[in-house]
Write a protein that holds these residues in place. Structure first.
Motif, mmCIF file in Angstrom:
data_model
loop_
_atom_site.group_PDB
_atom_site.id
_atom_site.type_symbol
_atom_site.label_atom_id
_atom_site.label_comp_id
_atom_site.label_asym_id
_atom_site.label_seq_id
_atom_site.Cartn_x
_atom_site.Cartn_y
_atom_site.Cartn_z
ATOM 1 N N MET A 1 40.606 -7.750 1.558
ATOM 2 C CA MET A 1 39.417 -6.908 1.487
ATOM 3 C C MET A 1 38.415 -7.501 0.506
ATOM 4 S SD MET A 1 39.064 -2.925 0.282
ATOM 5 C CE MET A 1 39.921 -2.285 1.720
ATOM 6 N N ASN A 2 37.179 -7.641 0.922
ATOM 7 C CA ASN A 2 36.133 -8.110 0.018
ATOM 8 C C ASN A 2 35.806 -7.037 -1.010
ATOM 9 O OD1 ASN A 2 35.825 -10.599 1.276
ATOM 10 N ND2 ASN A 2 34.444 -9.744 2.810
ATOM 11 N N VAL A 3 35.453 -7.454 -2.202
ATOM 12 C CA VAL A 3 35.146 -6.536 -3.298
ATOM 13 C C VAL A 3 33.725 -6.786 -3.758
ATOM 14 C CG1 VAL A 3 35.768 -5.814 -5.630
ATOM 15 C CG2 VAL A 3 37.548 -6.557 -4.033
ATOM 16 N N ARG A 4 32.990 -5.702 -3.979
ATOM 17 C CA ARG A 4 31.627 -5.830 -4.476
ATOM 18 C C ARG A 4 31.429 -4.830 -5.605
ATOM 19 N NH1 ARG A 4 27.306 -8.595 -2.427
ATOM 20 N NH2 ARG A 4 25.245 -7.901 -3.078
ATOM 21 N N LEU A 5 31.193 -5.347 -6.808
ATOM 22 C CA LEU A 5 30.972 -4.527 -7.992
ATOM 23 C C LEU A 5 29.769 -5.063 -8.746
ATOM 24 C CD1 LEU A 5 34.622 -4.415 -9.414
ATOM 25 C CD2 LEU A 5 33.512 -2.628 -8.063
ATOM 26 N N PHE A 6 28.967 -4.149 -9.302
ATOM 27 C CA PHE A 6 27.801 -4.552 -10.084
ATOM 28 C C PHE A 6 26.927 -5.540 -9.311
ATOM 29 C CE2 PHE A 6 31.111 -3.479 -13.202
ATOM 30 C CZ PHE A 6 30.475 -2.425 -13.833
ATOM 31 N N PHE A 243 27.919 3.640 -11.539
ATOM 32 C CA PHE A 243 28.777 4.601 -10.859
ATOM 33 C C PHE A 243 27.950 5.692 -10.198
ATOM 34 C CE2 PHE A 243 31.455 8.371 -10.629
ATOM 35 C CZ PHE A 243 32.565 7.864 -9.951
ATOM 36 N N ARG A 244 26.939 6.184 -10.904
ATOM 37 C CA ARG A 244 26.084 7.232 -10.327
ATOM 38 C C ARG A 244 25.366 6.736 -9.081
ATOM 39 N NH1 ARG A 244 23.364 9.440 -15.979
ATOM 40 N NH2 ARG A 244 25.128 10.795 -16.602
ATOM 41 N N LYS A 245 25.007 5.460 -9.102
ATOM 42 C CA LYS A 245 24.258 4.903 -7.972
ATOM 43 C C LYS A 245 25.143 4.643 -6.763
ATOM 44 C CE LYS A 245 21.030 1.197 -6.765
ATOM 45 N NZ LYS A 245 20.262 0.042 -7.277
ATOM 46 N N GLY A 246 26.401 4.217 -6.997
ATOM 47 C CA GLY A 246 27.215 3.799 -5.865
ATOM 48 C C GLY A 246 28.516 4.539 -5.693
ATOM 49 N N ALA A 247 28.696 5.688 -6.349
ATOM 50 C CA ALA A 247 29.987 6.358 -6.341
ATOM 51 C C ALA A 247 30.429 6.799 -4.957
ATOM 52 C CB ALA A 247 29.954 7.571 -7.280
ATOM 53 N N SER A 248 29.502 7.062 -4.067
ATOM 54 C CA SER A 248 29.868 7.581 -2.753
ATOM 55 C C SER A 248 30.139 6.489 -1.727
ATOM 56 C CB SER A 248 28.749 8.487 -2.230
ATOM 57 O OG SER A 248 27.561 7.725 -2.053
ATOM 58 N N LYS A 249 30.096 5.196 -2.139
ATOM 59 C CA LYS A 249 30.241 4.104 -1.188
ATOM 60 C C LYS A 249 31.535 3.343 -1.452
ATOM 61 C CE LYS A 249 25.224 3.603 -1.089
ATOM 62 N NZ LYS A 249 24.080 2.718 -1.357
ATOM 63 N N PRO A 250 32.266 2.940 -0.393
ATOM 64 C CA PRO A 250 33.503 2.197 -0.575
ATOM 65 C C PRO A 250 33.267 0.824 -1.155
ATOM 66 C CG PRO A 250 32.902 2.262 1.747
ATOM 67 C CD PRO A 250 31.965 3.188 1.028
ATOM 68 N N ALA A 251 34.268 0.276 -1.854
ATOM 69 C CA ALA A 251 34.108 -0.986 -2.571
ATOM 70 C C ALA A 251 33.820 -2.154 -1.665
ATOM 71 C CB ALA A 251 35.364 -1.274 -3.394
ATOM 72 N N ASP A 252 34.325 -2.109 -0.417
ATOM 73 C CA ASP A 252 34.117 -3.251 0.454
ATOM 74 C C ASP A 252 32.865 -3.130 1.296
ATOM 75 O OD1 ASP A 252 36.122 -2.388 3.369
ATOM 76 O OD2 ASP A 252 35.104 -1.117 1.913
ATOM 77 N N ALA A 253 32.098 -2.058 1.088
ATOM 78 C CA ALA A 253 30.913 -1.864 1.918
ATOM 79 C C ALA A 253 29.620 -1.970 1.148
ATOM 80 C CB ALA A 253 30.978 -0.479 2.587
ATOM 81 N N ALA A 254 29.651 -1.654 -0.158
ATOM 82 C CA ALA A 254 28.400 -1.614 -0.902
ATOM 83 C C ALA A 254 28.677 -1.878 -2.368
ATOM 84 C CB ALA A 254 27.730 -0.236 -0.732
ATOM 85 N N PRO A 255 27.659 -2.298 -3.099
ATOM 86 C CA PRO A 255 27.864 -2.625 -4.506
ATOM 87 C C PRO A 255 28.057 -1.404 -5.374
ATOM 88 C CG PRO A 255 25.552 -2.790 -3.943
ATOM 89 C CD PRO A 255 26.278 -2.554 -2.657
ATOM 90 N N LEU A 256 28.781 -1.582 -6.454
ATOM 91 C CA LEU A 256 28.823 -0.576 -7.507
ATOM 92 C C LEU A 256 27.646 -0.860 -8.410
ATOM 93 C CD1 LEU A 256 30.050 1.703 -9.098
ATOM 94 C CD2 LEU A 256 31.577 0.090 -10.204
ATOM 95 N N GLY A 257 26.526 -0.248 -8.093
ATOM 96 C CA GLY A 257 25.339 -0.453 -8.894
ATOM 97 C C GLY A 257 24.740 -1.819 -8.692
ATOM 98 N N SER A 258 23.725 -2.130 -9.504
ATOM 99 C CA SER A 258 23.036 -3.410 -9.410
ATOM 100 C C SER A 258 22.605 -3.854 -10.780
ATOM 101 C CB SER A 258 21.808 -3.286 -8.507
ATOM 102 O OG SER A 258 21.045 -4.460 -8.544
ATOM 103 N N VAL A 259 23.073 -5.003 -11.197
ATOM 104 C CA VAL A 259 22.605 -5.532 -12.475
ATOM 105 C C VAL A 259 21.359 -6.374 -12.279
ATOM 106 C CG1 VAL A 259 24.889 -5.514 -13.482
ATOM 107 C CG2 VAL A 259 24.085 -7.588 -12.374
ATOM 108 N N GLY A 260 21.134 -6.845 -11.085
ATOM 109 C CA GLY A 260 20.028 -7.762 -10.850
ATOM 110 C C GLY A 260 18.674 -7.179 -11.155
ATOM 111 N N ALA A 261 18.492 -5.905 -10.836
ATOM 112 C CA ALA A 261 17.186 -5.283 -11.014
ATOM 113 C C ALA A 261 16.820 -5.120 -12.479
ATOM 114 C CB ALA A 261 17.172 -3.911 -10.332
ATOM 115 N N ARG A 262 17.822 -5.189 -13.359
ATOM 116 C CA ARG A 262 17.559 -4.972 -14.774
ATOM 117 C C ARG A 262 17.536 -6.260 -15.580
ATOM 118 N NH1 ARG A 262 21.011 -1.094 -13.196
ATOM 119 N NH2 ARG A 262 22.841 -2.107 -14.111
ATOM 120 N N VAL A 263 17.599 -7.384 -14.896
ATOM 121 C CA VAL A 263 17.591 -8.657 -15.613
ATOM 122 C C VAL A 263 16.275 -8.843 -16.348
ATOM 123 C CG1 VAL A 263 17.530 -11.150 -15.327
ATOM 124 C CG2 VAL A 263 19.211 -9.818 -14.081
#
Length: 270
Positions: A1-6, A243-263
């Protein structure tokens, strides 16, 4: 299973699997493998050049156990830890592939010397190994970087291992690009010192418990205090927002949040 976090897509599999995957990618530029830990996640929110290097990597692994636990909580039950230690051990394990040419970018002369001797004792030809110790700030020295890239390419390097720490290693490789040729690249930091036999690694029990960071801190408290006891707390805020942004989405389907936008657009803050 692919994993997508942050907003980072992690590559599944063992260290050997990931090395094979990287080697199978098109040889048009360096095939960088990065190993994500908590400090990397924080740095990705601050450093645009580091984020670019992560985005350009061919593989990203879950290095820190807290990230593994988070991935499993998000539904990726088979998520496993692959560290820089695992990658360098798998990459240097016998049998040595025919035509393999190794270039080591080391933090000290002792690391390069000891690791080279270990590899030669294991049956690897000394002529296949090159080492260098870059000066402090090498990643922003254009003349030195150009010369080092030329040396790596002239050596016919197939495996480039950097042990000079993040985010310098990753940023330098990304900026040099095709000037390095197309080696598989491991940015492993302290793991090179361990592979050379100069620094101990935490016992397996501490590794499994997620306490390897504490073992490292005990061996270098002045150098690592800020990272583990100041910077790491920033991840709490990052994690809550993610977590607030991505809590309702499965790990293999969508990111847990996004760090890129805050760079913060400060690519030289490394």
């Amino acid at each position: 299973m692919n994993v997508r976090l942050f907003d980072i897509a992690f590559t599944p599999g063992s260290a050997a699997d990931i090395l094979r995957f990287a080697a199978a990618q098109p040889a048009t530029r360096p095939r960088l493998i990065v190993t994500a830990n908590l400090d990397h996640v924080v740095t990705l929110t601050e450093n645009a050049a580091f984020r670019a290097a992560y985005d350009g990597a061919v593989a990203r692994t879950l290095d820190g156990m807290p990230l593994v636990w988070l991935a499993r909580l998000r539904g990726a039950r088979s998520a496993g830890r692959v560290t820089g230690h695992d990658l360098i051990a798998a990459a240097l394990a016998p049998p040595w592939p025919a035509g393999q040419r190794l270039y080591l970018v080391c933090a000290t002369e002792a690391v390069g010397r000891h690791l080279t001797e270990r590899l030669v004792a294991a049956g690897i030809g000394r002529e296949a190994i090159a080492t260098t110790v870059p000066p402090y700030g090498f990643e922003t020295d254009e003349a030195y970087s150009r010369a080092l890239s030329e040396a790596v390419r002239a050596h016919g390097t197939t495996l480039l291992v950097l042990g000079v720490g993040a985010p310098r290693s990753e940023i330098w490789v990304d900026r040099q690009g095709a000037a390095l040729g197309a080696p598989v690249v491991l940015a492993v930091g302290e793991a090179m010192n361990v592979a050379a036999g100069l620094v101990p690694r935490a016992p397996a029990l501490l590794q499994r418990a997620g306490l390897e960071w504490f073992f490292r801190f005990l061996h270098a408290p002045r150098r690592l205090f800020r990272r583990y006891f100041v910077r790491s707390w920033r991840l709490v805020g990052i994690g809550i927002r993610a977590f607030r942004k991505g809590a309702s989405k499965p790990a293999d389907a969508a990111p847990l949040g996004s760090v890129g936008a805050r760079v913060r657009r400060n690519p030289d803050s490394c």
